[in-house]
Design a protein around this motif. Structure first.
Motif, PDB file in Angstrom:
ATOM      1  N   LEU A 222       0.857  -1.175   0.000  1.00 24.16           N
ATOM      2  CA  LEU A 222       0.000   0.000   0.000  1.00 24.16           C
ATOM      3  C   LEU A 222       0.895   1.228   0.000  1.00 24.16           C
ATOM      4  N   SER A 223       0.614   2.177  -0.897  1.00 27.29           N
ATOM      5  CA  SER A 223       1.430   3.388  -0.989  1.00 27.29           C
ATOM      6  C   SER A 223       0.583   4.640  -0.795  1.00 27.29           C
ATOM      7  N   TYR A 224       1.219   5.652  -0.226  1.00 25.51           N
ATOM      8  CA  TYR A 224       0.542   6.902   0.134  1.00 25.51           C
ATOM      9  C   TYR A 224       1.462   8.063  -0.227  1.00 25.51           C
ATOM     10  N   TYR A 225       1.016   8.898  -1.184  1.00 27.99           N
ATOM     11  CA  TYR A 225       1.856  10.006  -1.663  1.00 27.99           C
ATOM     12  C   TYR A 225       1.083  11.317  -1.649  1.00 27.99           C
ATOM     13  N   LEU A 250      -0.661  -7.683  -5.479  1.00 24.77           N
ATOM     14  CA  LEU A 250      -1.764  -7.010  -4.779  1.00 24.77           C
ATOM     15  C   LEU A 250      -1.246  -5.674  -4.245  1.00 24.77           C
ATOM     16  N   HIS A 251      -1.876  -4.579  -4.642  1.00 21.72           N
ATOM     17  CA  HIS A 251      -1.393  -3.275  -4.188  1.00 21.72           C
ATOM     18  C   HIS A 251      -2.499  -2.237  -4.265  1.00 21.72           C
ATOM     19  N   GLU A 252      -2.308  -1.163  -3.515  1.00 17.29           N
ATOM     20  CA  GLU A 252      -3.202  -0.008  -3.559  1.00 17.29           C
ATOM     21  C   GLU A 252      -2.349   1.253  -3.493  1.00 17.29           C
ATOM     22  N   TYR A 253      -2.822   2.295  -4.171  1.00 16.88           N
ATOM     23  CA  TYR A 253      -2.071   3.545  -4.282  1.00 16.88           C
ATOM     24  C   TYR A 253      -3.025   4.703  -4.028  1.00 16.88           C
ATOM     25  N   TYR A 254      -2.698   5.533  -3.024  1.00 18.16           N
ATOM     26  CA  TYR A 254      -3.553   6.659  -2.673  1.00 18.16           C
ATOM     27  C   TYR A 254      -2.747   7.959  -2.642  1.00 18.16           C
ATOM     28  N   GLN A 255      -3.443   9.054  -2.934  1.00 18.87           N
ATOM     29  CA  GLN A 255      -2.851  10.377  -2.818  1.00 18.87           C
ATOM     30  C   GLN A 255      -3.610  11.185  -1.772  1.00 18.87           C
ATOM     31  N   PHE A 256      -2.878  12.045  -1.069  1.00 21.21           N
ATOM     32  CA  PHE A 256      -3.516  12.977  -0.147  1.00 21.21           C
ATOM     33  C   PHE A 256      -3.173  14.398  -0.587  1.00 21.21           C
ATOM     34  N   ASN A 257      -3.955  15.341  -0.146  1.00 21.88           N
ATOM     35  CA  ASN A 257      -3.741  16.742  -0.519  1.00 21.88           C
ATOM     36  C   ASN A 257      -2.713  17.376   0.414  1.00 21.88           C
ATOM     37  N   GLY A 258      -1.456  17.347  -0.003  1.00 22.36           N
ATOM     38  CA  GLY A 258      -0.432  17.929   0.851  1.00 22.36           C
ATOM     39  C   GLY A 258       0.960  17.623   0.375  1.00 22.36           C
ATOM     40  N   GLY A 259       1.939  18.111   1.147  1.00 22.36           N
ATOM     41  CA  GLY A 259       3.332  17.935   0.819  1.00 22.36           C
ATOM     42  C   GLY A 259       3.972  16.757   1.539  1.00 22.36           C
ATOM     43  N   HIS A 260       5.282  16.726   1.495  1.00 25.06           N
ATOM     44  CA  HIS A 260       6.046  15.573   1.962  1.00 25.06           C
ATOM     45  C   HIS A 260       5.833  15.260   3.443  1.00 25.06           C
ATOM     46  N   LEU A 261       5.632  16.291   4.246  1.00 27.33           N
ATOM     47  CA  LEU A 261       5.522  16.095   5.698  1.00 27.33           C
ATOM     48  C   LEU A 261       4.085  16.150   6.210  1.00 27.33           C
ATOM     49  N   ASP A 262       3.124  16.162   5.303  1.00 33.39           N
ATOM     50  CA  ASP A 262       1.733  16.340   5.718  1.00 33.39           C
ATOM     51  C   ASP A 262       0.967  15.044   5.916  1.00 33.39           C
ATOM     52  N   TRP A 263       1.573  13.916   5.625  1.00 33.54           N
ATOM     53  CA  TRP A 263       0.846  12.643   5.638  1.00 33.54           C
ATOM     54  C   TRP A 263       0.307  12.263   7.016  1.00 33.54           C
ATOM     55  N   ASP A 274      -7.077   3.987   8.266  1.00 28.14           N
ATOM     56  CA  ASP A 274      -8.263   3.245   7.814  1.00 28.14           C
ATOM     57  C   ASP A 274      -7.956   2.441   6.553  1.00 28.14           C
ATOM     58  N   LYS A 275      -7.196   3.020   5.640  1.00 26.91           N
ATOM     59  CA  LYS A 275      -6.822   2.322   4.409  1.00 26.91           C
ATOM     60  C   LYS A 275      -5.925   1.124   4.714  1.00 26.91           C
ATOM     61  N   ILE A 276      -5.024   1.288   5.681  1.00 23.37           N
ATOM     62  CA  ILE A 276      -4.146   0.178   6.075  1.00 23.37           C
ATOM     63  C   ILE A 276      -4.973  -0.982   6.624  1.00 23.37           C
ATOM     64  N   ALA A 277      -5.939  -0.667   7.487  1.00 21.91           N
ATOM     65  CA  ALA A 277      -6.779  -1.708   8.088  1.00 21.91           C
ATOM     66  C   ALA A 277      -7.550  -2.476   7.016  1.00 21.91           C
ATOM     67  N   ALA A 278      -8.123  -1.765   6.069  1.00 21.47           N
ATOM     68  CA  ALA A 278      -8.885  -2.418   5.002  1.00 21.47           C
ATOM     69  C   ALA A 278      -7.969  -3.237   4.104  1.00 21.47           C
ATOM     70  N   PHE A 279      -6.777  -2.706   3.839  1.00 22.87           N
ATOM     71  CA  PHE A 279      -5.831  -3.397   2.961  1.00 22.87           C
ATOM     72  C   PHE A 279      -5.333  -4.696   3.584  1.00 22.87           C
ATOM     73  N   LEU A 280      -5.035  -4.670   4.877  1.00 25.39           N
ATOM     74  CA  LEU A 280      -4.528  -5.866   5.529  1.00 25.39           C
ATOM     75  C   LEU A 280      -5.585  -6.971   5.616  1.00 25.39           C
ATOM     76  N   LYS A 281      -6.838  -6.587   5.645  1.00 27.10           N
ATOM     77  CA  LYS A 281      -7.912  -7.591   5.596  1.00 27.10           C
ATOM     78  C   LYS A 281      -7.876  -8.325   4.254  1.00 27.10           C
ATOM     79  N   LYS A 282      -7.541  -7.577   3.202  1.00 29.20           N
ATOM     80  CA  LYS A 282      -7.430  -8.204   1.874  1.00 29.20           C
ATOM     81  C   LYS A 282      -6.235  -9.145   1.807  1.00 29.20           C
TER      82      LYS A 282
END
Length: 286
Positions: A222-225, A250-263, A274-282
């Motif tokens: 799972l990736s988050y950028y 098996l993978h998922e890729y999400y973007q958030f509205n922000g910069g490098h330190l905003d995650w 929440d995305k991690i929890a759902a992904f690990l169930k898969k």
């Protein structure tokens, strides 16, 4: 009025988490508790230390382990940067063991690889010996920690002990022209990889690029950028997503509205967890 309430809530949340950090036993809710051991030495170097959190839940089931790795451009940073995020994760995953680790840093006199890969291996070996079973590991890291998590999982996990990778704003392809604008790219070229390590015909940059080692047997990722990240270009997430898809991982890729330190700021941190929890169930069903 609403703004004041949010500020007060945030303040007490921080106080609660800080109190939790200072105790040997951590209570994160009515039925959520962990035993904590700080600054455990898993190797001979003073940098090879980790914090360990073991849930109080009584069960015969062998618990999976999150290994969490901080960022800092491979040459700086500390596990303390991710203490609060680790505690937030523990609230969501009260039946998992958590490790928040330091690793040996790169300098003008010390190469990063392979030592940083060996640090992950030593942590996993330490835990297996301490817990007396062979757990599955979930590697989670941000920035350089995300890179190291991916590289270890894709290339160095020869025993296939990594259950999943959670990559947060981590560089995946160091040869990407967009990444070459990174302000310390020349340092990365010179000092990240010991020149004696890569096999003949493989450049040091390619050796250190996680995407170069992805196969159909690579672990779920799972990736988050951030969509306005000035450190890690948006091309990194797209390249990683493409290579994982090509290899049917098996993978998922999400973007958030922000910069490098905003995650890890609200609401991005909650969305990520929440995305991690759902992904690990898969991955459990895989």
């Amino acid at each position: 009025m609403e703004k004041k309430v949010l500020i007060i809530f945030a303040y007490f949340s921080l106080v609660f988490l800080w109190t939790a950090c200072t105790e040997k036993k951590i209570k994160l809710g009515k039925d959520i508790g962990f035993d904590k051991e700080e600054n455990i030495h898993y190797g001979k170097s003073s940098d090879q230390i980790m914090d360990l959190y073991i849930p109080n839940i009584k069960t015969t089931k062998e618990k999976d382990i999150f290994i969490i790795m901080h960022g800092g451009g491979w040459r700086s940073g500390n596990k303390s940067q991710l203490t609060f995020f680790t505690l937030s994760m523990m609230q969501k995953f009260p039946d998992h063991i958590f490790v928040n680790m330091n690793y040996r840093l790169v300098s003008e006199t010390h190469y990063g690889l392979p030592d940083q890969m060996n640090d992950i291996k030593e942590v996993s070996a330490f835990l297996e010996k301490k817990l007396k079973y062979n757990p599955k590991f979930i590697l989670l890291g941000n920035s350089a920690g995300g890179h190291l998590s991916m590289l270890y999982a894709y290339k160095f996990d020869t025993d296939k002990k990594i259950k999943a990778v959670i990559n947060i704003v981590g560089p995946a392809d160091l040869s990407d022209p967009g990444f070459k604008n990174y302000q310390e790219y020349s340092f990365v070229e010179r000092r990240l990889v010991d020149p004696r390590v890569p096999e003949s015909g493989i450049s040091r940059i390619d050796f250190a690029s996680p995407v170069k080692w992805i196969t159909e047997k690579s672990p779920p990722t799972l990736s988050y950028y951030g969509n306005s990240d000035r450190v890690i270009p948006s091309t990194q997430g797209k390249i990683l997503d493409s290579v994982l898809k090509k290899n049917h991982v098996l993978h998922e890729y999400y973007q958030f509205n922000g910069g490098h330190l905003d995650w890890d700021k609200h609401p991005h941190d909650e969305l990520l967890i929440d995305k991690i929890a759902a992904f690990l169930k898969k991955t459990d069903k895989k």
